[in-house]
Design a protein around this motif. Sequence first.
Motif, PDB file in Angstrom:
ATOM      1  N   LEU A  29       0.857  -1.180   0.000  1.00  0.00           N
ATOM      2  CA  LEU A  29       0.000   0.000   0.000  1.00  0.00           C
ATOM      3  C   LEU A  29       0.892   1.228   0.000  1.00  0.00           C
ATOM      4  CD1 LEU A  29      -2.804   1.390   0.366  1.00  0.00           C
ATOM      5  CD2 LEU A  29      -2.417   1.192   2.836  1.00  0.00           C
ATOM      6  N   LEU A  30       0.692   2.112  -0.974  1.00  0.00           N
ATOM      7  CA  LEU A  30       1.404   3.393  -0.949  1.00  0.00           C
ATOM      8  C   LEU A  30       0.420   4.488  -0.582  1.00  0.00           C
ATOM      9  CD1 LEU A  30       1.086   5.590  -3.593  1.00  0.00           C
ATOM     10  CD2 LEU A  30       1.827   3.527  -4.776  1.00  0.00           C
ATOM     11  N   ARG A  31       0.915   5.443   0.128  1.00  0.00           N
ATOM     12  CA  ARG A  31       0.093   6.583   0.545  1.00  0.00           C
ATOM     13  C   ARG A  31       0.767   7.893   0.162  1.00  0.00           C
ATOM     14  NH1 ARG A  31      -4.114   5.203   3.802  1.00  0.00           N
ATOM     15  NH2 ARG A  31      -4.025   3.231   4.971  1.00  0.00           N
ATOM     16  N   PRO A  38       4.764  10.710  -1.895  1.00  0.00           N
ATOM     17  CA  PRO A  38       4.420   9.298  -1.699  1.00  0.00           C
ATOM     18  C   PRO A  38       5.333   8.600  -0.692  1.00  0.00           C
ATOM     19  CG  PRO A  38       5.757   9.527  -3.657  1.00  0.00           C
ATOM     20  CD  PRO A  38       5.562  10.923  -3.121  1.00  0.00           C
ATOM     21  N   TYR A  39       4.798   7.577  -0.050  1.00  0.00           N
ATOM     22  CA  TYR A  39       5.597   6.723   0.820  1.00  0.00           C
ATOM     23  C   TYR A  39       4.923   5.358   0.929  1.00  0.00           C
ATOM     24  CZ  TYR A  39       2.144   7.953   4.456  1.00  0.00           C
ATOM     25  OH  TYR A  39       0.985   8.135   5.177  1.00  0.00           O
ATOM     26  N   LEU A  40       5.719   4.325   1.166  1.00  0.00           N
ATOM     27  CA  LEU A  40       5.188   2.988   1.397  1.00  0.00           C
ATOM     28  C   LEU A  40       4.663   2.903   2.811  1.00  0.00           C
ATOM     29  CD1 LEU A  40       7.917   0.786  -0.350  1.00  0.00           C
ATOM     30  CD2 LEU A  40       5.845   1.792  -1.340  1.00  0.00           C
ATOM     31  N   SER A  41       3.551   2.158   3.007  1.00  0.00           N
ATOM     32  CA  SER A  41       2.864   2.183   4.293  1.00  0.00           C
ATOM     33  C   SER A  41       2.598   0.766   4.816  1.00  0.00           C
ATOM     34  CB  SER A  41       1.547   2.959   4.154  1.00  0.00           C
ATOM     35  OG  SER A  41       0.852   3.004   5.376  1.00  0.00           O
ATOM     36  N   PRO A  47       0.608  -5.567   5.188  1.00  0.00           N
ATOM     37  CA  PRO A  47       2.068  -5.689   5.122  1.00  0.00           C
ATOM     38  C   PRO A  47       2.569  -5.320   3.729  1.00  0.00           C
ATOM     39  CG  PRO A  47       1.043  -7.846   5.003  1.00  0.00           C
ATOM     40  CD  PRO A  47      -0.051  -6.876   5.356  1.00  0.00           C
ATOM     41  N   CYS A  48       3.786  -4.824   3.664  1.00  0.00           N
ATOM     42  CA  CYS A  48       4.427  -4.488   2.390  1.00  0.00           C
ATOM     43  C   CYS A  48       5.412  -5.607   2.075  1.00  0.00           C
ATOM     44  CB  CYS A  48       5.136  -3.144   2.488  1.00  0.00           C
ATOM     45  SG  CYS A  48       5.848  -2.576   0.923  1.00  0.00           S
ATOM     46  N   ILE A  49       5.184  -6.312   0.987  1.00  0.00           N
ATOM     47  CA  ILE A  49       5.980  -7.487   0.658  1.00  0.00           C
ATOM     48  C   ILE A  49       6.540  -7.350  -0.755  1.00  0.00           C
ATOM     49  CG2 ILE A  49       5.927  -9.987   0.313  1.00  0.00           C
ATOM     50  CD1 ILE A  49       3.854 -10.157   2.510  1.00  0.00           C
ATOM     51  N   GLY A  50       7.860  -7.310  -0.858  1.00  0.00           N
ATOM     52  CA  GLY A  50       8.530  -7.290  -2.150  1.00  0.00           C
ATOM     53  C   GLY A  50       8.874  -5.922  -2.688  1.00  0.00           C
ATOM     54  N   GLY A 129      -4.096   7.268  -1.773  1.00  0.00           N
ATOM     55  CA  GLY A 129      -3.176   6.150  -1.847  1.00  0.00           C
ATOM     56  C   GLY A 129      -3.524   5.215  -2.987  1.00  0.00           C
ATOM     57  N   ALA A 130      -2.790   4.126  -3.077  1.00  0.00           N
ATOM     58  CA  ALA A 130      -3.037   3.116  -4.102  1.00  0.00           C
ATOM     59  C   ALA A 130      -2.474   1.785  -3.622  1.00  0.00           C
ATOM     60  CB  ALA A 130      -2.392   3.510  -5.430  1.00  0.00           C
ATOM     61  N   SER A 131      -3.068   0.721  -4.113  1.00  0.00           N
ATOM     62  CA  SER A 131      -2.613  -0.629  -3.800  1.00  0.00           C
ATOM     63  C   SER A 131      -1.969  -1.233  -5.036  1.00  0.00           C
ATOM     64  CB  SER A 131      -3.795  -1.498  -3.356  1.00  0.00           C
ATOM     65  OG  SER A 131      -3.370  -2.815  -3.050  1.00  0.00           O
ATOM     66  N   VAL A 132      -0.765  -1.781  -4.862  1.00  0.00           N
ATOM     67  CA  VAL A 132      -0.013  -2.374  -5.964  1.00  0.00           C
ATOM     68  C   VAL A 132       0.365  -3.799  -5.574  1.00  0.00           C
ATOM     69  CG1 VAL A 132       2.005  -2.196  -7.462  1.00  0.00           C
ATOM     70  CG2 VAL A 132       0.908  -0.122  -6.604  1.00  0.00           C
TER      71      VAL A 132
END
Length: 441
Positions: A29-31, A38-41, A47-50, A129-132
Motif C-alpha cells: 500500500l502506498l500513501r 508518496p511513501y510505502l505504508s 504488510p508491504c511485501i517485495g 493512496g493506491a494498492s499495488v
Amino acid sequence: MSAGAGSAAAPASADVVPSPDRNVIGGCLLRFDGAGQPYLSPSLGRPCIGAVSITRTGLGDLEIHLAPGARYPQTRLLVSADTTLASRGITVGASRSPRSIALRFFDSRSGKRVDMRSTAQRARVARGGASVGWLGRSAVNTTQLDPGVDAYGRFHDRLATDDQTVAGGCVIRFSSTGPKIHANSTHHCTGVRSVGISTLGRMRIVYSDEQRGSTINVSADPDETLVRRGIITGISSSPAELHVDLFDARSKKRVDLRRLADRKVMAGAFANIWVAWTKTTTRPGLANATTTPALDKYGQFVHGSAPAGGVRQTGCEIRFGGTGAHPSVTSTSTSSCTGAASVSVGPSGTLRVVAAEGTSGPIIATTTVSSRSAADYGIRAGASGGGATTDYRFYSIRLARTLDLRKAADRDLFRRTNAAVVLGWSRPAPPTNVVASPAGG
C-alpha cells in the motif's frame, strides 16, 4: 474484422498450466502525505511485501523499487487507486520493468495525467493512496526462497510464496437495490461473507471468517458493462472488510450507493465488479487467514476460503504492434504468460482471450491493469465471461468513448503509445486425485 482476425497464439515458452510451487507474490500500500509526497505504508493489516522504496521519476510518474526476491517475470498485476482517490475521479496505470513498477495517475476531472513534479497536481492526490500487487514466476521451487520477514522494517518483507498465502475473489452484481454476490456453477465466490452498502455510500464487502486476515494485494475492476459507462473504482481493505468507492467519469461525479438514482447508474442485468485479493496465512506477527475451504458455507458456490494451492492464478501481458496493430501476447524477461491459448479481436470490437487447455473452468475473479502510457488516455478495461473465453472492453476517459478494436485507428492508439494491458485470472484449481493407502499398508 471478424472474430479471430489478427489472432495471436501464446508464445511457445508460455507456461500454460503453471505449478503453484513457483509463484512469488508481493504487494504494498502506498500513501500520499498532505503535500502529495508518496511513501510505502506497511502495517499489520497491510504488510508491504517485495517493495523496497518509492521515488518520483523524471517524467512525473512514481516508481516502486522491488526487492531482489521480487524480481521475477510477472504473471499478473493487481493495481487500484484507493477510495479517496477514486472519489476524486483518479485512476492509476502501471508498467513493469526488471527492477521496478512504474505508476502513472490520471485525473478524469481534468482529462489529464497527474504530474507528480507539480506541487499543484500533487495536491490532487494528497491524503490518498493506491494498492499495488503482483504475481511472479520463480525459476526454482519457492521452498528454496527466503521470505525475509521484516527484512526492510516491521511488516516489510522480501517476498511471499503460494504456500504462505491464499487468494480470494468474487463477482459482485448491481441492481437498483444495490450490490449482491453473483455466484453460480461458472462464477465461484471465495472469501466473502456478505456484500452491502457502507455508511459512506461505498460498496462494502465483509470477508469470510476464514479469510479475515492481513491483505498483501487487492483490486476491484468494473466489467465490460460498467467500463462502457465510465465507472472508476477505488479500494480500501482491512483484515475484516473491503470497501469500494465508485466514480462516474461521464458525469464527473462520485457514485453514492445510498441514493436510488446513483444505484440506477450502476444497475444492469450484467453490470458487475470483479474483486480479487491475496491474504497471508503463515506470516509470523500478522492476522493470518486460513485455508479451511468451508465449501458453500455462505451460499451455493460461496466458499469461506480455499485449501493450499486451491486457487490457480494465471495472467498475460497483451500489446498491439506490427502491421495493423493487432493484439499479441508478450512473454519476455519481465513478463511471463500463463493460462492463455490465444488473443484476438472479438466480433463486437473487444479483446478476446481464449483460455489455455487445462486452465479454463469456473472463474473466481479476473483483473485488468492498463500500462502507464495507456493512462495518458485514461484507458480502462472491463471483462465479461471468464470461462473458456473472456472478452475485454476498453473505454477512454480522455476521449469519452468506448474503443472499438475492429477499427485500425483505435488499435493504433495502443501501438503509438506502446501501451499494454496486463490481464489476470483466479480459478479454482482442479482437485488432486489422492489414492488412499490400503489398510495396514
